[in-house]
Design a protein around this motif. Structure first.
Motif, PDB file in Angstrom:
ATOM      1  N   UNK A 185       0.883  -1.171   0.000  1.00  0.00           N
ATOM      2  CA  UNK A 185       0.000   0.000   0.000  1.00  0.00           C
ATOM      3  C   UNK A 185       0.922   1.222   0.000  1.00  0.00           C
ATOM      4  N   UNK A 186       1.178   1.750  -1.190  1.00  0.00           N
ATOM      5  CA  UNK A 186       2.227   2.762  -1.316  1.00  0.00           C
ATOM      6  C   UNK A 186       1.875   4.034  -0.540  1.00  0.00           C
ATOM      7  N   UNK A 187       0.577   4.345  -0.403  1.00  0.00           N
ATOM      8  CA  UNK A 187       0.179   5.542   0.353  1.00  0.00           C
ATOM      9  C   UNK A 187       0.618   5.417   1.820  1.00  0.00           C
ATOM     10  N   UNK A 188       0.627   4.179   2.319  1.00  0.00           N
ATOM     11  CA  UNK A 188       1.038   3.965   3.713  1.00  0.00           C
ATOM     12  C   UNK A 188       2.539   4.213   3.885  1.00  0.00           C
ATOM     13  N   UNK A 189       3.283   4.164   2.780  1.00  0.00           N
ATOM     14  CA  UNK A 189       4.733   4.385   2.823  1.00  0.00           C
ATOM     15  C   UNK A 189       5.109   5.823   2.504  1.00  0.00           C
ATOM     16  N   UNK A 190       4.088   6.653   2.196  1.00  0.00           N
ATOM     17  CA  UNK A 190       4.405   8.015   1.740  1.00  0.00           C
ATOM     18  C   UNK A 190       5.190   8.811   2.785  1.00  0.00           C
ATOM     19  N   UNK A 191       4.808   8.679   4.066  1.00  0.00           N
ATOM     20  CA  UNK A 191       5.490   9.488   5.077  1.00  0.00           C
ATOM     21  C   UNK A 191       6.979   9.120   5.156  1.00  0.00           C
ATOM     22  N   UNK A 192       7.310   7.839   4.952  1.00  0.00           N
ATOM     23  CA  UNK A 192       8.728   7.450   4.984  1.00  0.00           C
ATOM     24  C   UNK A 192       9.442   7.859   3.686  1.00  0.00           C
ATOM     25  N   UNK A 193       8.697   7.887   2.579  1.00  0.00           N
ATOM     26  CA  UNK A 193       9.294   8.400   1.334  1.00  0.00           C
ATOM     27  C   UNK A 193       9.597   9.887   1.484  1.00  0.00           C
ATOM     28  N   UNK A 194       8.666  10.607   2.131  1.00  0.00           N
ATOM     29  CA  UNK A 194       8.862  12.053   2.341  1.00  0.00           C
ATOM     30  C   UNK A 194      10.013  12.289   3.310  1.00  0.00           C
ATOM     31  N   UNK A 195      10.071  11.518   4.383  1.00  0.00           N
ATOM     32  CA  UNK A 195      11.150  11.720   5.372  1.00  0.00           C
ATOM     33  C   UNK A 195      12.505  11.413   4.726  1.00  0.00           C
ATOM     34  N   UNK A 196      12.538  10.392   3.878  1.00  0.00           N
ATOM     35  CA  UNK A 196      13.772  10.069   3.152  1.00  0.00           C
ATOM     36  C   UNK A 196      14.159  11.236   2.238  1.00  0.00           C
ATOM     37  N   UNK A 197      13.219  11.669   1.408  1.00  0.00           N
ATOM     38  CA  UNK A 197      13.537  12.735   0.447  1.00  0.00           C
ATOM     39  C   UNK A 197      14.015  13.997   1.170  1.00  0.00           C
ATOM     40  N   UNK A 198      13.201  14.449   2.137  1.00  0.00           N
ATOM     41  CA  UNK A 198      13.454  15.761   2.729  1.00  0.00           C
ATOM     42  C   UNK A 198      14.778  15.798   3.471  1.00  0.00           C
ATOM     43  N   UNK A 199      15.104  14.713   4.138  1.00  0.00           N
ATOM     44  CA  UNK A 199      16.329  14.704   4.931  1.00  0.00           C
ATOM     45  C   UNK A 199      17.565  14.353   4.112  1.00  0.00           C
ATOM     46  N   UNK A 200      17.399  13.549   3.065  1.00  0.00           N
ATOM     47  CA  UNK A 200      18.571  13.092   2.306  1.00  0.00           C
ATOM     48  C   UNK A 200      18.904  14.050   1.169  1.00  0.00           C
ATOM     49  N   UNK A 202      16.621  16.877   0.369  1.00  0.00           N
ATOM     50  CA  UNK A 202      15.715  18.024   0.408  1.00  0.00           C
ATOM     51  C   UNK A 202      16.383  19.369   0.206  1.00  0.00           C
ATOM     52  N   UNK A 203      17.617  19.487   0.628  1.00  0.00           N
ATOM     53  CA  UNK A 203      18.312  20.773   0.501  1.00  0.00           C
ATOM     54  C   UNK A 203      18.507  21.167  -0.964  1.00  0.00           C
ATOM     55  N   UNK A 204      18.551  20.162  -1.833  1.00  0.00           N
ATOM     56  CA  UNK A 204      18.947  20.414  -3.220  1.00  0.00           C
ATOM     57  C   UNK A 204      17.762  20.353  -4.187  1.00  0.00           C
ATOM     58  N   UNK A 205      16.743  21.157  -3.889  1.00  0.00           N
ATOM     59  CA  UNK A 205      15.540  21.166  -4.722  1.00  0.00           C
ATOM     60  C   UNK A 205      15.830  21.498  -6.172  1.00  0.00           C
ATOM     61  N   UNK A 206      16.697  22.479  -6.421  1.00  0.00           N
ATOM     62  CA  UNK A 206      16.991  22.891  -7.804  1.00  0.00           C
ATOM     63  C   UNK A 206      17.641  21.741  -8.568  1.00  0.00           C
ATOM     64  N   UNK A 207      18.511  21.002  -7.906  1.00  0.00           N
ATOM     65  CA  UNK A 207      19.195  19.891  -8.572  1.00  0.00           C
ATOM     66  C   UNK A 207      18.222  18.736  -8.844  1.00  0.00           C
ATOM     67  N   UNK A 208      17.280  18.543  -7.911  1.00  0.00           N
ATOM     68  CA  UNK A 208      16.252  17.510  -8.149  1.00  0.00           C
ATOM     69  C   UNK A 208      15.379  17.925  -9.330  1.00  0.00           C
ATOM     70  N   UNK A 332      19.290  24.649   7.334  1.00  0.00           N
ATOM     71  CA  UNK A 332      20.278  23.878   6.578  1.00  0.00           C
ATOM     72  C   UNK A 332      19.631  23.108   5.433  1.00  0.00           C
ATOM     73  N   UNK A 333      18.384  22.692   5.624  1.00  0.00           N
ATOM     74  CA  UNK A 333      17.680  21.944   4.577  1.00  0.00           C
ATOM     75  C   UNK A 333      16.969  22.862   3.585  1.00  0.00           C
ATOM     76  N   UNK A 334      17.225  24.167   3.731  1.00  0.00           N
ATOM     77  CA  UNK A 334      16.704  25.115   2.740  1.00  0.00           C
ATOM     78  C   UNK A 334      15.178  25.204   2.774  1.00  0.00           C
ATOM     79  N   UNK A 335      14.587  24.908   3.911  1.00  0.00           N
ATOM     80  CA  UNK A 335      13.118  24.965   4.011  1.00  0.00           C
ATOM     81  C   UNK A 335      12.664  26.407   3.838  1.00  0.00           C
TER      82      UNK A 335
END
Ligand code: FEO
Length: 399
Positions: A185-200, A202-208, A332-335
């Motif tokens: 159930x991929x929606x159930x994994x969304x919060x961990x996908x978001x936590x992975x993206x933002x912390x790993x 997330x600072x480099x939005x332009x590069x993504x 530091x994460x450019x939020x």
């Protein structure tokens, strides 16, 4: 015993994972463990996409040995040099001395720094859009600097339409035997996908954004990241999330209250504000005690919520230490692009509010909702109207 997964007729997952891994990168709690993906293409030549972390090296080597089934390994593509994927490069060379390392020039330098392998004879240097044919499969190399290290490159298999995306599109957590997105159930994994993206990354939005732009030109049938599930049926879903996250586009009109509290009085103010917001019709208000929740979860929700409220005691004439740590981590994460309110507390010299505002002023497009509410020791009956007014203002600024 080997444990491998067939991805296509001639591509197999030879990665590994473990629930015994509780901290990733020495910092991030991973209560569901962690997966480290590696893929073997079995064509006229054999080609391995990355190795794994040393923690799961034995399992990986057993998987690889089984799938090679006596064949030699011809190529090892090194997407980047972070040790959670390149830890076994030297071991691979030792076991398969004919193997050619495939990497870019920046990676070559780091091969020297980590392993003394910058002069390794069997190295094939590749640059943007270079291709390598291994039989039926032709691989195209695409540079993706800072997603997540400067030397990162992703690999597009023109034959199968698979994008080997390095760290992009990963998720924290072990796979539990489920390798494809449609098996969970991929929606159930969304919060961990978001936590992975933002912390790993997330600072480099332009590069993504730059990588997403390149990916949009490819006919992608499958995305194979180095962590988490292989994306097949949910490719548009995760691309849409990455687009929003990389643009720092808060996904929800909602409030996150982040508080520190020494004796409970600042916590009381946070709780009353949350209660008033809910009474006034807000949904999904989240409240975090900075001393009880790892900051990676707070960073992730900062990408989700449009509004953030900091509640902080004054401590050593500064921001309460753990609130300051979270605030600095956000910086530091450019939020950016948030509406922010502040409640400060101080028994004799409240000063946390000013210090928080000073830091917010150094961040991009953080709009302060005035005034800062000041509590002296504990919230009094007369100040309830100030909290009420703050709740109204937060809701008013949702649109
Ligand atoms: Fe999963 Fe940048 O390493």
């Amino acid at each position: 015993m080997y444990c491998t997964k067939k991805i296509t007729d001639d591509i197999v997952w030879v990665g590994a994972g473990s629930k015994k891994i509780s901290i990733f990168e020495g910092m991030y709690p991973v209560p569901n463990g962690m997966s480290y993906n590696s893929f073997l293409i079995k064509d006229e030549k054999t080609l391995l996409m990355d190795t794994v972390d040393s923690h799961v090296g034995i399992q990986f080597l057993e998987n690889l040995t089984h799938e090679l089934d006596g064949r030699k390994l011809d190529y090892l593509v090194v997407s980047h040099m972070e040790p959670d994927h390149c830890a076994l490069v030297r071991e691979i060379i030792y076991r398969y001395p004919d193997v050619t390392l495939v990497c870019n020039a920046k990676t070559k330098t780091m091969l020297g720094q980590f392993f003394g392998l910058d002069s390794h004879e069997k190295t094939l240097l590749v640059a943007e859009n270079d291709t390598l044919c291994v039989g039926k499969h032709t691989l195209r190399f695409i540079m993706a600097p800072m997603v997540h290290w400067p030397e990162v490159m992703v690999t597009y298999d023109e034959t199968s339409g698979i994008l080997f995306s390095a760290d992009a599109f990963g998720i924290f957590g072990a796979l539990n035997g489920q390798i494809f997105d449609f098996q969970v159930d991929i929606a159930a994994w969304l919060s961990e996908a978001r936590r992975y993206y933002t912390n790993i990354v997330g600072k480099y939005g332009a590069q993504v954004q730059a990588l997403l732009k390149k990916a949009a030109t490819l006919d992608i049938k499958m995305i194979c990241p180095l962590h988490g599930f292989i994306w097949t049926t949910h490719i548009p879903y995760i691309i849409e999330k990455y687009t929003k996250w990389s643009l720092y586009d808060a996904c929800e009109k909602s409030v996150m209250i982040v508080y520190g509290s020494v004796y409970g009085n600042s916590e009381n103010a946070a709780a009353i504000l949350a209660s008033k917001l809910v009474d006034k019709g807000m949904h999904n208000v989240v409240v975090y005690d900075v001393s009880m929740t790892h900051m990676s979860y707070i960073i992730a929700d900062a990408y989700r919520c449009s509004h953030i409220v900091f509640v902080s005691p004054t401590y050593n004439n500064e921001i309460f230490t753990n609130v300051e740590t979270v605030l600095n981590d956000m910086k530091a994460h450019n939020i950016q692009n948030h509406k922010v309110a502040v409640i400060e507390n101080g028994t004799w010299a409240p000063n946390a509010g000013k210090k928080i505002c000073d830091t917010l002023a150094q961040m991009k497009n953080m709009t302060l909702i005035s005034p800062v509410v000041t509590i002296k020791s504990a919230l009094g009956e007369k100040q309830l109207s100030e909290i009420d007014a703050l709740a109204d203002e937060l809701i008013k600024t949702m649109n």
